[in-house]
Design an enzyme around this catalytic site. Structure first.
Site, PDB file in Angstrom:
ATOM      1  N   GLY A 119      -8.705  -1.024 -10.132  1.00  0.00           N
ATOM      2  CA  GLY A 119      -8.503  -2.052  -9.339  1.00  0.00           C
ATOM      3  C   GLY A 119      -8.317  -1.700  -7.968  1.00  0.00           C
ATOM      4  N   VAL A 120      -8.141  -2.994  -6.951  1.00  0.00           N
ATOM      5  CA  VAL A 120      -8.007  -2.762  -5.698  1.00  0.00           C
ATOM      6  C   VAL A 120      -6.852  -1.777  -5.084  1.00  0.00           C
ATOM      7  CG1 VAL A 120      -7.561  -4.627  -3.330  1.00  0.00           C
ATOM      8  CG2 VAL A 120      -8.675  -5.343  -5.475  1.00  0.00           C
ATOM      9  N   ASP A 121      -5.708  -1.734  -5.641  1.00  0.00           N
ATOM     10  CA  ASP A 121      -4.567  -1.477  -4.998  1.00  0.00           C
ATOM     11  C   ASP A 121      -4.441   0.653  -5.610  1.00  0.00           C
ATOM     12  OD1 ASP A 121      -3.780  -3.993  -4.999  1.00  0.00           O
ATOM     13  OD2 ASP A 121      -2.583  -3.331  -7.278  1.00  0.00           O
ATOM     14  N   SER A 122      -5.239   0.801  -6.901  1.00  0.00           N
ATOM     15  CA  SER A 122      -5.404   2.252  -6.875  1.00  0.00           C
ATOM     16  C   SER A 122      -6.870   2.839  -6.084  1.00  0.00           C
ATOM     17  CB  SER A 122      -5.274   2.560  -8.370  1.00  0.00           C
ATOM     18  OG  SER A 122      -5.812   1.968  -9.216  1.00  0.00           O
ATOM     19  N   SER A 123      -6.587   1.849  -6.311  1.00  0.00           N
ATOM     20  CA  SER A 123      -9.190   2.547  -5.341  1.00  0.00           C
ATOM     21  C   SER A 123      -8.143   2.474  -4.377  1.00  0.00           C
ATOM     22  CB  SER A 123      -9.840   0.920  -5.309  1.00  0.00           C
ATOM     23  OG  SER A 123     -10.395   1.120  -7.035  1.00  0.00           O
ATOM     24  N   LYS A 152      -0.699  -6.956  -1.107  1.00  0.00           N
ATOM     25  CA  LYS A 152      -2.156  -7.624  -1.721  1.00  0.00           C
ATOM     26  C   LYS A 152      -3.025  -7.581  -0.018  1.00  0.00           C
ATOM     27  CE  LYS A 152      -4.036  -6.967  -5.871  1.00  0.00           C
ATOM     28  NZ  LYS A 152      -3.765  -6.509  -7.065  1.00  0.00           N
TER      29      LYS A 152
END
Ligand code: XMP
Length: 510
Positions: free
Chosen positions: A224-228, A366
């Site tokens: 997902g965006v966050d862990s990327s 986010k």
């Protein structure tokens, strides 16, 4: 805090995060903390100014939330908003009592003192009120800065002590010139608008280097965006000490594992270690239908798998996660907010966890993470991927999770995504997914009666996931999704569309 900035103490208002957001949008770093952190903790963060947020309680209640009143002795400016304003009034000797008339909505500001907080703000501008209590007198040493029809002491302050108080909410968009007032407060704090996402990236990279030292970091990657974005920060900060692990928990969408692996290699130059733990997760979830239990089990199993993986790499001290501020306030009573659900990367962590957590995104939202991702050079397709929750499809299957239900949901999800992408709606919406309802309904296909599963389509618009409205998709698109799902996914004979907003519903169903 590493950078000069403002500390916002959170008394539980639904708008608290917006205060920090507005300050950051003005180019001034701001971070949030629960109202009850210790004075030592506040001192150690060395803020250049403090904001006391609004909150749902009354300052005169016996169990009213109070911060350490030593904040007024730190020699930095303090701004109280709504509840924070009433706290200031009470602390400095004024009476606060229930108002004869609650005030919710727009009010016109009659500015008495034109400089300071109200510099450049026009007379009679609209501000947003949301209070049921009233300050009954001016505390000693303060002067009235503004009035409103219903409020004689709508804003007051003391330039000597640099303490200011506003009854209304400058942080909400309905307060027309609220952002200017917050900028003025930043100026009073001696801060200029020099902060941006580029500075945040630099600070975080430096902070990670300093914290991690020569140790190793395990980064939990979900794709997902966050862990990327966390992985990208780590790849910049400590590339040689980074162990990026992707756990296939069996709760992923079709083709996800492969896509994630490829994306990391090509876009970030990070070699992922893929661990297939799907059987373990599914066996732990057998017979479990309570949403909170599912989340806890998934969170704990994650950590266990990471622990085992970490041991293979010698001494790993840190675990990096893409936890956001939204996850934290919804998971734990930060200050005064209530627990909504345990986000698996927060509430699900076992107490005896052996890692030290590294959560560089825990202060931001986010859309800010997305800006940071672009700043770090991630491509737009990674940065604008729809969010996918850590517990994956498990919280989109009502009741027990098993291979059959997962397969059904995956197939329905593929249809939805294909249709949204081909119609151009994927990019216009915040999140889109299917929910398997664990409800069967009667249908008719050809000449035969069917008695099969109903699936719910959930598509929402949001900017940070804190609030959301259901997307107003064209009926033709919904019809195509419904027709294709029922025709192509054996076992589903009914499709419904979720028309609830958050609040009062949440985005996910569990
Ligand atoms: P809710 O359902 O709380 O979701 O309105 C808000 C946003 O958070 C995502 N979500 C999660 N993300 N772990 C995560 O990493 C979780 O346990 C979790 N639960 C919800 C959800 O998909 C939405 O974007």
């Amino acid at each position: 805090m590493k950078t000069d900035g403002i500390l916002v103490l959170d008394f539980g208002s639904q708008y608290t995060q917006l205060i920090a957001r507005r300050l950051r949008e003005n180019g001034v770093y701001a971070e949030l903390a629960p109202f009850n952190i210790s004075l030592d903790e506040i001192k150690s963060r060395a803020p250049k100014g403090i904001v006391l947020s609004g909150g749902p309680a009354s300052v005169y209640a016996s169990d009213a939330y109070k911060c350490d009143m030593g904040v007024f002795e730190l020699g930095v400016p303090v701004l109280g908003i709504c509840y924070g304003m009433q706290l200031i009034a009470q602390h400095f000797g004024a009476n606060v009592a229930p108002a004869s008339k609650s005030e919710f909505g727009k009010a016109h500001l009659d500015i008495v003192e034109k400089g300071g907080i109200f510099a450049g703000v026009s007379q009679n501008c609209v501000v947003w009120m949301s209070h049921s209590d009233k300050v009954e007198g001016l505390p000693a040493g303060f002067k009235v800065l503004a009035k409103s029809e219903n409020s004689e002491f709508c804003a007051f302050g003391d330039d000597g002590r640099k303490v200011y108080a506003l009854q209304f909410h400058p942080e909400v968009a309905h307060s027309e010139q609220g952002a200017v007032m917050l900028k003025n407060f930043s100026k009073i704090c001696g801060l200029s608008s020099t902060w941006n996402m580029g500075s945040f990236a630099k600070e975080q990279i430096a902070k990670i280097k300093e914290t991690v030292g020569d140790d190793k970091v395990l980064c939990a990657v979900s794709g997902g965006v966050d862990s990327s974005v966390v992985a990208a920060l780590l790849a910049h900060a400590v590339p040689k000490q980074l162990i990026a692990v992707f756990v296939d928990n069996g709760l992923l969408r079709t083709d996800e594992a492969r896509m994630v692996e490829e994306m990391f290699k090509t876009r970030l130059g990070v070699e992922l270690i893929k661990v297939d733990a799907s059987e373990l997760f599914l066996s732990r979830l057998k017979g479990v239908s309570d949403p909170e239990k599912k989340r806890k089990i998934i969170g704990e199993t994650f950590i266990e798998v990471f622990d085992t993986e970490a041991k293979k790499h010698g001494d790993v001290k840190f675990l990096a996660q893409g936890t956001l501020y939204t996850d934290i306030i919804e998971s734990s009573p930060v200050g005064a907010s209530k627990t909504i659900k345990s986000h698996h990367n927060v509430g699900g962590l076992p107490k005896d966890m052996k890692f030290t957590l590294l959560e560089p995104l825990r202060e931001i939202f986010k859309d800010e993470v997305r800006a940071l991702g672009l700043e770090l050079g991630l491509s737009r397709d990674v940065v604008y991927r729809h969010p996918f929750p850590g517990p994956g499809l498990a919280i989109r299957i009502m009741g027990e999770v098993n291979k059959e239900s997962l397969e059904l949901l995956r197939k329905a999800d593929v249809v939805l995504r294909e249709e949204l992408k081909s119609s151009g709606w994927y990019e216009k919406t915040w999140q889109a997914f299917c929910v398997l309802l664990n409800v069967r309904s009667v249908g008719v296909m050809g000449d035969n009666r069917t008695y099969e599963n109903a699936v719910c389509v959930r598509v929402v618009d949001a900017s940070d996931g804190m609030t959301a409205t259901f997307s107003h998709l064209p009926y033709e698109l919904l019809e195509r999704v419904s027709r294709r799902t029922i025709n192509e996914v054996a076992g589903i004979n009914r499709v419904v569309y979720d028309v609830s907003s958050k609040p009062p519903a949440t985005i996910e169903w569990e």
